[in-house]
Write an enzyme that holds these catalytic residues in place. Structure first.
Site, PDB file in Angstrom:
ATOM      1  N   GLN A 145      -4.903  -1.351   9.672  1.00 42.96           N
ATOM      2  CA  GLN A 145      -4.846  -2.696   9.100  1.00 42.96           C
ATOM      3  C   GLN A 145      -5.482  -3.714  10.045  1.00 42.96           C
ATOM      4  O   GLN A 145      -5.181  -3.743  11.239  1.00 42.96           O
ATOM      5  CB  GLN A 145      -3.371  -3.060   8.807  1.00 42.96           C
ATOM      6  CG  GLN A 145      -3.175  -4.387   8.121  1.00 42.96           C
ATOM      7  CD  GLN A 145      -3.701  -4.431   6.680  1.00 42.96           C
ATOM      8  OE1 GLN A 145      -3.770  -3.405   6.001  1.00 42.96           O
ATOM      9  NE2 GLN A 145      -4.075  -5.601   6.218  1.00 42.96           N
ATOM     10  N   ASP A 176     -11.434   2.899   4.207  1.00 38.63           N
ATOM     11  CA  ASP A 176     -11.873   1.499   4.164  1.00 38.63           C
ATOM     12  C   ASP A 176     -13.393   1.401   4.060  1.00 38.63           C
ATOM     13  O   ASP A 176     -13.923   0.345   3.701  1.00 38.63           O
ATOM     14  CB  ASP A 176     -11.457   0.780   5.459  1.00 38.63           C
ATOM     15  CG  ASP A 176     -10.206  -0.061   5.301  1.00 38.63           C
ATOM     16  OD1 ASP A 176      -9.988  -0.591   4.195  1.00 38.63           O
ATOM     17  OD2 ASP A 176      -9.471  -0.187   6.293  1.00 38.63           O
ATOM     18  N   LYS A 220       0.836  -1.212   0.000  1.00 38.94           N
ATOM     19  CA  LYS A 220       0.000   0.000   0.000  1.00 38.94           C
ATOM     20  C   LYS A 220       0.862   1.250   0.000  1.00 38.94           C
ATOM     21  O   LYS A 220       0.625   2.195  -0.751  1.00 38.94           O
ATOM     22  CB  LYS A 220      -0.910   0.017   1.244  1.00 38.94           C
ATOM     23  CG  LYS A 220      -2.108  -0.915   1.138  1.00 38.94           C
ATOM     24  CD  LYS A 220      -2.812  -1.076   2.477  1.00 38.94           C
ATOM     25  CE  LYS A 220      -3.822  -2.214   2.386  1.00 38.94           C
ATOM     26  NZ  LYS A 220      -4.351  -2.634   3.688  1.00 38.94           N
TER      27      LYS A 220
HETATM   28  N1  GUN Z   1      -7.080  -6.663   6.166  1.00 39.27           N
HETATM   29  C1  GUN Z   1      -7.404  -7.405   5.081  1.00 39.27           C
HETATM   30  N2  GUN Z   1      -8.095  -6.666   4.194  1.00 39.27           N
HETATM   31  C2  GUN Z   1      -8.211  -5.434   4.730  1.00 39.27           C
HETATM   32  C3  GUN Z   1      -8.804  -4.226   4.268  1.00 39.27           C
HETATM   33  O1  GUN Z   1      -9.399  -4.146   3.192  1.00 39.27           O
HETATM   34  N3  GUN Z   1      -8.695  -3.168   5.112  1.00 39.27           N
HETATM   35  C4  GUN Z   1      -8.074  -3.243   6.314  1.00 39.27           C
HETATM   36  N4  GUN Z   1      -8.036  -2.144   7.071  1.00 39.27           N
HETATM   37  N5  GUN Z   1      -7.509  -4.347   6.763  1.00 39.27           N
HETATM   38  C5  GUN Z   1      -7.570  -5.428   5.970  1.00 39.27           C
END
Ligand code: GUN
Length: 296
Positions: free
Chosen positions: A98, A121, A54
């Site tokens: 995350q 998100d 990311k």
């Molecule tokens: N962990 C796995 N997928 C995601 C996601 O799309 N967002 C977040 N914040 N954590 C994750």
């Protein structure tokens, strides 16, 4: 019928290029650089890989990336204090914590402490409610990516029968809301659904998001249907590690009209949509027009 392969990798690259163009314009015309803060608590290996990826792509599209790596035993109080700081930082337009978080932290409490306008998100309860009532919101990245691919393939989705297999808050439920928003007739199927094969056989669009390797066989797929496979499952086959989806690709590709592969389908779209959401959040924060084609 041999299915058209929906190339998520190429589509995601196109989305990131669109985001990068808009970011360059924002910098030049408005002197604004969108910023994304990613918070990682602990050292889960898969999460570390995602967070690194990311950060790299955030910088590649010209945005500022702020990474906050916290100890696995960070207290809830300290994590909430960091989120409060990011909520009040005008250089930060998007905040992503995350998941999963270590067990001693209350995930709902943490997510709902993020300013909803920075919740890239789309997990904050306010954004969930706004999406459910058809109002402008931040939309979860994976379902947004699936919607973009479906719109690109079909144009209008109006009147189509869609089945979403899986009822998670992160994918299944928001996906169903988005398809309803595009005027599909939507069924959410799950582990207790009766006659799942029959339910799936009626669908023009199948979105599989259950996390069970190859659980949807090709003979459940209606001839010509579009299949979006959200699953990313690691399995061992013939002594080798392999990534497979929730759909049995080989048999489904013989019946579907179009299908996303694993890997190279939905996966790359998730980060592309995170960047799109960060750009959208930045535009909204500055009362600028939203980027076209990058929102629901
Ligand atoms: N962990 C796995 N997928 C995601 C996601 O799309 N967002 C977040 N914040 N954590 C994750």
């Amino acid at each position: 019928m041999v299915a058209q392969v929906i190339d998520g990798k190429a589509f995601a690259a196109k989305v990131r290029a669109q985001v990068a163009d808009q970011v360059a314009k924002l910098k030049e015309e408005n002197g604004i650089t969108p910023g994304l803060a990613v918070v990682l608590v602990g050292e889960d290996p898969a999460s570390q890989v995602y967070v690194r990826s990311k950060g790299k792509m955030t910088v590649e599209v010209g945005m500022n990336s702020y990474e906050h790596k916290l100890d696995v035993d960070t207290s809830e109080e300290d994590l909430l204090a960091l989120i409060d700081k990011l909520n009040n930082d005008p250089a930060v337009h998007g905040i992503l914590v995350q998941l999963p978080l270590p067990k001693h932290l209350n995930e709902d409490l943490v997510i709902n402490s993020i300013d909803p306008s920075k919740d890239v998100d789309g997990f904050h309860i306010s954004n969930v409610g706004l999406l459910g009532t058809g109002q402008k919101s931040m939309v979860p990245c994976t379902p947004l990516g699936c919607l973009m691919m479906l719109r690109d393939h079909h144009g209008s989705l109006s009147g189509m029968d869609a089945v979403v297999i899986g009822r998670s808050n992160i994918v299944g439920k928001p996906m169903a809301q988005l398809l309803l928003g595009d005027s599909c007739t939507v069924t959410i199927a799950h582990s207790r659904t009766k006659d799942l094969p029959d339910v799936v056989r009626r669908a023009d669009i199948v979105v599989a998001a259950v996390g069970r390797p190859e659980m949807v066989p090709g003979d459940w797929i209606k001839e010509g249907a579009t299949v979006i496979d959200v699953g990313i499952n690691r399995i061992e086959r013939d002594g080798k590690n392999k990534l497979v989806g929730d759909v049995d690709y080989a048999s489904a590709a013989e019946r579907a009209g179009a299908i996303t592969p694993v890997p190279g389908g939905v996966g790359p779209m998730t980060i592309a949509c995170l960047l799109a959401n960060t750009l959208t959040a930045c535009c909204r924060a500055n009362s600028l027009p939203e980027p076209e084609g990058l929102t629901a």
